[in-house]
Design an enzyme around this catalytic site. Structure first.
Site, mmCIF file in Angstrom:
data_model
loop_
_atom_site.group_PDB
_atom_site.id
_atom_site.type_symbol
_atom_site.label_atom_id
_atom_site.label_comp_id
_atom_site.label_asym_id
_atom_site.label_seq_id
_atom_site.Cartn_x
_atom_site.Cartn_y
_atom_site.Cartn_z
ATOM 1 N N CYS A 1 23.800 52.416 93.950
ATOM 2 C CA CYS A 1 22.857 53.544 93.870
ATOM 3 C C CYS A 1 21.683 53.178 94.775
ATOM 4 C CB CYS A 1 22.440 53.823 92.431
ATOM 5 S SG CYS A 1 21.535 52.503 91.610
ATOM 6 N N THR B 1 18.741 51.751 94.177
ATOM 7 C CA THR B 1 18.178 50.416 93.931
ATOM 8 C C THR B 1 19.174 49.436 93.302
ATOM 9 O OG1 THR B 1 17.515 51.119 91.726
ATOM 10 C CG2 THR B 1 15.871 51.364 93.491
ATOM 11 N N ASP C 1 26.333 56.828 93.573
ATOM 12 C CA ASP C 1 25.732 58.158 93.493
ATOM 13 C C ASP C 1 25.438 58.613 94.916
ATOM 14 O OD1 ASP C 1 23.466 56.765 94.197
ATOM 15 O OD2 ASP C 1 22.237 57.440 92.496
ATOM 16 N N HIS D 1 27.993 31.478 86.744
ATOM 17 C CA HIS D 1 27.368 31.207 85.438
ATOM 18 C C HIS D 1 27.462 32.382 84.460
ATOM 19 C CE1 HIS D 1 24.589 27.624 86.719
ATOM 20 N NE2 HIS D 1 25.840 27.475 87.116
ATOM 21 N N ARG E 1 29.885 25.375 79.343
ATOM 22 C CA ARG E 1 28.658 25.697 78.588
ATOM 23 C C ARG E 1 28.231 27.159 78.803
ATOM 24 N NH1 ARG E 1 27.276 23.402 83.308
ATOM 25 N NH2 ARG E 1 25.422 24.103 84.436
ATOM 26 N N HIS E 2 28.629 27.733 79.912
ATOM 27 C CA HIS E 2 28.226 29.115 80.191
ATOM 28 C C HIS E 2 28.905 30.097 79.235
ATOM 29 C CE1 HIS E 2 26.215 27.504 83.599
ATOM 30 N NE2 HIS E 2 27.340 26.993 84.071
HETATM 31 C C1 RB5 Z 1 18.468 58.462 93.027
HETATM 32 O O1 RB5 Z 1 17.406 59.053 93.674
HETATM 33 C C2 RB5 Z 1 18.062 57.105 92.470
HETATM 34 O O2 RB5 Z 1 17.196 57.276 91.392
HETATM 35 C C3 RB5 Z 1 19.280 56.299 92.051
HETATM 36 O O3 RB5 Z 1 20.127 56.175 93.144
HETATM 37 C C4 RB5 Z 1 19.031 54.885 91.570
HETATM 38 O O4 RB5 Z 1 18.262 54.171 92.483
HETATM 39 C C5 RB5 Z 1 18.609 54.705 90.183
HETATM 40 O O5 RB5 Z 1 18.464 53.585 89.676
#
Ligand code: RB5
Length: 142
Positions: free
Chosen positions: A66, A68, A8, A99, A133-134
Site C-alpha cells: 500500500c 506506506t 491497493d 527471528h 528461542r524465537h
Molecule cells: C491510501 O491513500 C493509503 O492510505 C494506503 O495506501 C496506505 O498507505 C494505508 O496504510
C-alpha cells in the site's frame, strides 16, 4: 516459491513493475488485486484476501503493498496465524524472517523505490526462520 501479492491503488504501480522482475527469478505469482491505480479501494480487503489464501496453504508467503505498508501490516496482523512485517530496509527483511518467522511482507510504495523493494523481497525469500528461542517468543503471541 509461490507468492500471493495484494495491493491497493497506491501500491499498484509498484506491484505492476515488480511482477515481471519476480517472474524472472522463477517465482510463481498470483496477484489477488487490486488491478488499477485509478480506482480507490480499501487496503484491508486485499490484506484479508492474501492472508486467507495463505492460511489455506495456497502459497508460501504473501506480499502486501500500500502507500506506506502500515495499513496492510495492521490489517494482516489482526488475523491469527499471520505474522506481517512492514519493511523498508534489507536488514529488517532478513531479521523478520530469521527471528519472527514473518509470513507476510508489507511494503510502502510511497516510502521505497522499485530497486529497494526488489532487494527486500529477495532477502525476505532467501532467509530461513531460525526457530529455537524465537519460537518460544512467537508462541507468546500466537
Ligand atoms: C491510501 O491513500 C493509503 O492510505 C494506503 O495506501 C496506505 O498507505 C494505508 O496504510
Amino acid at each position: 516459491m509461490k507468492l500471493l501479492i495484494g495491493c491497493d491503488h497506491a501500491g499498484y504501480e509498484l506491484v505492476e513493475k515488480l511482477i515481471p522482475l519476480l517472474e524472472q527469478e522463477k517465482h510463481q505469482l498470483e496477484l489477488v488485486g487490486t488491478f488499477s491505480k485509478e480506482q480507490s479501494v480499501d487496503y484491508p480487503d486485499f490484506a484479508h484476501l492474501v492472508c486467507n489464501h495463505l492460511l489455506a496453504k495456497e502459497a508460501d508467503c504473501g506480499i502486501l503493498v500500500c502507500g506506506t505498508g502500515i495499513g496492510m501490516a495492521i490489517a494482516a496482523n489482526k488475523i491469527k496465524g499471520i505474522r506481517a512485517a512492514n519493511v523498508a530496509d534489507c536488514y529488517s527483511a532478513k531479521m523478520c524472517r530469521a527471528h519472527n518467522d514473518a509470513n507476510v511482507l508489507c511494503l510502502g510504495s510511497r516510502v521505497i523505490g522499485l530497486n529497494l523493494a526488489l532487494e527486500i523481497i529477495k532477502v525476505f525469500l532467501a532467509t530461513s526462520y531460525e526457530g529455537g528461542r524465537h519460537q518460544r517468543r512467537i508462541d507468546k503471541y500466537e
